[in-house]
Design an enzyme around this catalytic site. Structure first.
Site, mmCIF file in Angstrom:
data_model
loop_
_atom_site.group_PDB
_atom_site.id
_atom_site.type_symbol
_atom_site.label_atom_id
_atom_site.label_comp_id
_atom_site.label_asym_id
_atom_site.label_seq_id
_atom_site.Cartn_x
_atom_site.Cartn_y
_atom_site.Cartn_z
ATOM 1 N N ALA A 5 4.941 -64.466 16.658
ATOM 2 C CA ALA A 5 5.301 -65.392 15.582
ATOM 3 C C ALA A 5 4.855 -66.831 15.848
ATOM 4 O O ALA A 5 4.120 -67.408 15.027
ATOM 5 C CB ALA A 5 6.801 -65.305 15.315
ATOM 6 N N ARG A 22 0.114 -62.125 7.200
ATOM 7 C CA ARG A 22 1.292 -61.400 7.699
ATOM 8 C C ARG A 22 2.502 -61.891 6.907
ATOM 9 O O ARG A 22 2.816 -63.079 6.949
ATOM 10 C CB ARG A 22 1.538 -61.666 9.206
ATOM 11 N N GLN A 60 2.965 -53.136 22.306
ATOM 12 C CA GLN A 60 2.851 -54.503 22.827
ATOM 13 C C GLN A 60 3.619 -54.674 24.144
ATOM 14 O O GLN A 60 3.259 -55.505 24.972
ATOM 15 C CB GLN A 60 3.384 -55.528 21.812
ATOM 16 N N ASP A 116 10.763 -62.894 14.292
ATOM 17 C CA ASP A 116 9.703 -63.254 13.349
ATOM 18 C C ASP A 116 10.222 -64.089 12.191
ATOM 19 O O ASP A 116 9.482 -64.864 11.599
ATOM 20 C CB ASP A 116 8.996 -62.000 12.841
ATOM 21 N N LYS A 141 10.305 -57.274 15.634
ATOM 22 C CA LYS A 141 9.540 -56.038 15.792
ATOM 23 C C LYS A 141 10.426 -54.795 15.626
ATOM 24 O O LYS A 141 11.538 -54.753 16.143
ATOM 25 C CB LYS A 141 8.900 -56.035 17.179
#
Lengths: 341, 341
Positions: free
Chosen positions: A43, A75, A179, A220, A231
């Site tokens: 973010a 996004r 990730q 985020d 996430k």
């Protein structure tokens, strides 16, 4: 990422941990593609990348408002993108009929530095929540790659490590894009921090076995009432933490709060391509990066990139101004009087 | 699996969904390797496989007690393995100084048939819990491959589909071995059941969004108090179901109950190799099955194969004798008076 010779340099995070390669975006389209394709992600980082994208538009002569729209649409969930864009768009005023390129680049650099400072201060406040040898569970990557120099969720860990607290980290692998396995684990190796990789769904079991002392993730977008989009998988960890009496913190700069969004239901959740689930990319035994298919051809996928953790499950927000309770009043108060915190 | 010409035939589940291949085990060691390596998996299925393994020992002349020990040690969590082995070991008596091979093979076949019948009856009872168009979330594979012909968690779905109820299935991919993505999705394709593949951690978000009507999983061992060991990730789904008021059922034959184990803390949890997390196997674009590495070389892994869901989170057990409440009294009652149920 960084500004270099009239272009935006960045590390291509898709190649980690197998290759550490930088790349250059010379047009707004290339910046947008790097964000959409998740070569650049996290973010705070995408907010800074977008800010430099506007600076780039001033050098290529592209329309700033077109660049703004293009970058904003990359996004939908992380609000930092909008904050980064709005910050540079407010720079100026125009010089004649042209935007003030120097002022815009200056604003992008200031936004970049401000996020780095925020990340460092998150570590200063967050490290106070750790004890010697604390076992921290984190999800996705809210580290160097997501917020330059310190990361957000990792900043208390890195600060704690520098203070000799010897933290241990459970790295939740973070399907579908891994990730955690690819980026956070790589950061832990590079920081020399003792860690173990786990399946996302093993987190709850480890919490039930009292092997986790604290959960810290990034965010985020945080709504005015404290509901937090992060996430996919964050909500599951928060439920398990609550069920087992383990504190659950969100580490985030103030740029991730969106007081214009009343609650979690109002946060747009990005749905990503089904290929992210159906294919897994990694390094072959012969050293090539390759993808393999793991599901039947006929099977369709639902792939939400984020989930919403209700404020009631969040112990607090670790920010650059201190640890904020996850209540509407506390959040409103911070934005009224940031200096007091 | 099946008994054929003095050997045990089985489908190599590691190759699904890419290849449907059968293989043959001709020695107890080969049976044990098929179970340990998870070519054959699923609690009821490995119990039947182990039973045939003892039958195999009578033809190869191997010591039955050695075969028993070897097979019992293959997987520590699922109790069905022990039930299958004890069932055939009780067959006999010995003929002269040798075990009665025909009686043992007969017992293995009876155990096999009995598990198939149980799986069918689980479907009969479980389908009553579904409404038309019910959206069922399942985890791992508790289907054909885990319990022959009907599966356990899938049996209510397959029965409901035959009754025209048009069920929909959320298939949780089930890291690290992806039994959901590889095997359950393949079964759904073959049964023509509408389904979507999801990341394990997306289940909670879908439940919060009211897109799941019921959760049904299998089990590997159920303690006397109702605590249930099942594939890692089951506990997370149970927590999310409880938080969102969604019924959470375990579909299982009575062979999965272990009334000698008082509670979940006493169930041994198998820890599997870290390669299961670090490598992902799948089909390359050129059609070969290959593995790729997804984590840094230096990163270590903790890989528990199962977790324990406390009985308090379980709405009920769907068994061949009916739906049993997840309480110690109800479980004890079933084993005292199975016929009444």
């Amino acid at each position: 990422m960084w500004w270099e010779g009239g272009a935006v340099g960045y590390i291509d995070q898709r190649l980690l941990p197998h290759r550490f390669e930088s790349a250059t975006a010379s047009t707004v389209t290339q910046v947008a593609e790097a964000i959409t394709g998740m070569a650049v992600r996290g973010a705070p980082t995408i907010g800074v990348m977008a800010a430099y994208g506007i600076a780039l538009a001033t050098t290529t002569g592209e329309s700033l408002s077109d660049a703004y729209d293009t970058l904003l649409s990359t996004r939908p969930t992380a609000v930092n993108l909008k904050v980064g864009l709005d910050t540079v768009m407010a720079a100026g005023p125009d010089v004649g009929d042209k935007p003030d390129a120097a002022a815009i680049l200056g604003a992008a650099r200031m936004h970049d530095n401000s996020e780095v400072t925020a990340a460092r201060d998150i570590g200063r406040h967050g490290a106070k929540l750790l004890a010697h040898g604390s076992r921290v569970l984190t999800h996705c990557n809210a580290g160097w790659m997501a917020a330059q120099d310190w990361g957000t969720a990792t900043s208390p860990i890195y600060t704690g490590a520098r203070e000799g607290m010897n933290p241990f980290v459970w790295v939740s692998e973070t399907r579908p894009r891994l990730q955690g396995a690819r980026i956070t684990a790589w950061e832990m190796v590079n920081e020399g921090i003792d860690h173990r990789l786990i399946a996302d769904s093993a987190g709850a079991q480890l919490m039930r076995q009292r092997k986790v002392d604290i959960v810290i993730t990034g965010a985020d977008r945080i709504a005015a009432n404290g509901d937090t989009a992060n996430k996919i998988g964050t909500y599951s960890h928060a439920l398990a933490a609550r069920a087992n009496g383990i504190p659950f913190y969100i580490a985030t700069p103030l740029t991730t709060f969106d007081t214009d969004t009343p609650d979690g239901e109002s946060i747009p959740i990005e749905e990503r391509d089904e290929d992210e689930m159906v294919f897994v990319e990694g390094l072959t035994d012969t050293g090539e990066i390759q993808r393999v298919r793991v599901a039947p051809l006929e099977t369709k996928v639902v792939n939400p990139a984020f989930d919403v953790t209700p404020a009631t499950l969040i112990t607090g927000f670790i920010t650059e101004v201190g640890v904020i309770p996850a209540t509407p009043d506390a959040i409103a108060d911070v934005f009224r009087h940031p200096i007091r915190w």
